[in-house]
Structures are given as C-alpha cells and as structure tokens.
Scaffold this motif. Sequence first.
Motif: not given
Length: 359
Positions: A330, A334-335, A337-338
């Motif tokens: 996860w 997240r990284r 996507k950022t």
Amino acid sequence: MSETGAPAGDIAPAPAPAAPKRGLTLAAIAVIVGAFVVFPLVVTDPSTTSIAFFALVFMVAASAWNIFSGYSGYLALGHAVFFGSGGYAVAVAARDWHVAGGWPVFALVLFGGLVAGLIAIPVGLVALRTRRHTFVVVTIAIFFIFQLAAYNLGFTGGTSGILLPLPPFSAANFNQPFYYVALVILILTVLVSWLVRRSRFGLQLLAVRDDEDRALGLWVKTRRLKLTAFVISAVPVGMVGGLYFDFLGQIFPQFAFDPLFDLSIALMAFLGGLGTIVGPLLGALVLESLQQYLTQTFSSDATYLIAYGVLFLAVILVLPRGVVPGISEWAARRRVKTARSPGGGREQKVPDGVAGAAQ
C-alpha cells in the motif's frame, strides 16, 4: 536548463545514500527494544505482565517457525513436538538432578533447546523425505506419536505430569525474571532469523520456496538445506517450551503437546506476513495478547474465540498476504500515485528497464 543547471530532459539524480535510512532503522529498533525492556518496570500489574510474558513466548515460537516454514515454503504443523520436548527436558532434568527453582532452572532452558534440536534431526530426516502437502501430514502424524508417548512413558509422569520447583521470587515481581529471559531468547531468535534471511543459506531457502525443482537443477542441496533450517527453528521453540512450563510450575501431556499450538503460531505468521522478519512478531504480539486478554475477560464463555476468529478473518480478507507485506504494498502504491499526481512535482524521467520503474 533546469534551475539546478542540469538539462531539463536528463535522468533524475541518483538517490541519496542509504546510510540515513539505516540509521533511522537502527534507532527505531533501539526504541522498540528499550520499550520492551522497561515495560515490566512501568507496568507492574501481574495480569498484564503475565500476558506480556505469554506474548513473548509466542513471538519466539512464531519467529522460529518462520525460519523454516516462512523461508522454505514447507508448512510445518508439528513444532509442538519441540515445544513439549523442551518443556519435558527441563522438567525431567530439574526433577532428577534436584535443581533448585528460579535461576538454576532458567539455565536448563538451554538444555531444553538442545534436546529439541536433537529431536528435530530424526524427525526432519523422516518428514523431509516428502514434499509440501505430504510433509504437512507427516508432521501431524509425528506430533500425535509424541503426544501418545508422553501419556504412556514412565519418565514423563503420564497423566499425573511433573511439578517443577517453585521459584523463590516475590509475588510482586514473580513475572519479571521470566519476562526478561523470554526477551533475551526473542532477541537472539530475531537476530538468527535476520542473519538467515540475508545469507546465502537464506537465499537458497527462498529458492526452494519459489521452485524446489529449479533449485535442485542449480545444484542446491535441498534436503540438507531444509533439515538445517528445520533444526535451527526447533531450538528456540524448545527453549521457550521449557521456560513456559517452568512459569506454569507443572507440565502435562495434553498441554505440552497441544495441536492448537501449531495452528496458533502458523496463524500468527500468516497474519503478520509469512516469510518476513517483522510479520510473525507482529502477528504473535497482537493475537496472543488479544487472546490472553479476552480469555481473562470472558473466561466464562466462548466470546473471546469469536472475536479472535473475526479479527483474523477481517485481516485475511483485507490483507491476504499479511499485515506487513500488505502495508508495504500500500505504501509503495501510495508513493507511485503521489509521484504521478500533478501536485506531486515534476515527474522524473526514468529510462525503461531501470529497477523500480513504474509499470
């Protein structure tokens, strides 16, 4: 030209050295170990410290089990053999050698681990002649042989069990010595797990887990490899088995060789993350602490079993690979996507084929 003076289309600079990250990791480990050390000094309630002791015992057992099953992929359901054997080794030695209670019995914990390791050699030679699913059945069969032997052999006391010498500790601090001995065993077990995971030996175990036939084709001595890991995993389990029954003050066959022990440590490892270092520790800490607390709170009915099962089912549905791998995946998503989002700064160009490139 960019503001840094590099051409705008150039590859992003190489990441900073890993030394700061390694330093943060070591600092976090030091803080966690420190918290475990001071816990019984800050929290002195006997019920709470007894829960903490049981949690440490199962953290050792789950981590040791993971050294073999997590890294090799062979699901062992017979480690209660080593838990009970270590317990009986300590109990019989204390009785026959007239060992005083307390710290002298703690010294016998090493003897319990040695006995468990020696027993693991013939057990492993028999069980590891088989593969995967058959191996699971064989370990279960061997477990029941040891359980029946404990009921019928004279030196085990049969159904009467064996009483261990009473430790000369005060009632207020009775749990503390057991807690700290278990903590030392845990630290050593985690260190062994980490060394195995990062060694050539550990890489070969992982190769067996991924494809044993291919590992054989690469000249990996798989049978010797698996037997060594099996014996290594048995020793800490035998040590905490001796410590556990010394804490209880008595040992009986049905508790020394309990099939629920094998299911518990397997579930703990799966819950936290099979094959990881932290996963079995986290799974054992959460599940054993919760089980002990719910048992003390709802001992009159089966409510604690329902809550225990619901929690495990929820984690399996949400994080099927376990808590630690699930959170890691996860965080990685997240990284990514950022980095790809418009507000995440100018997206860096990464050439095709570079490890870590987003797919």
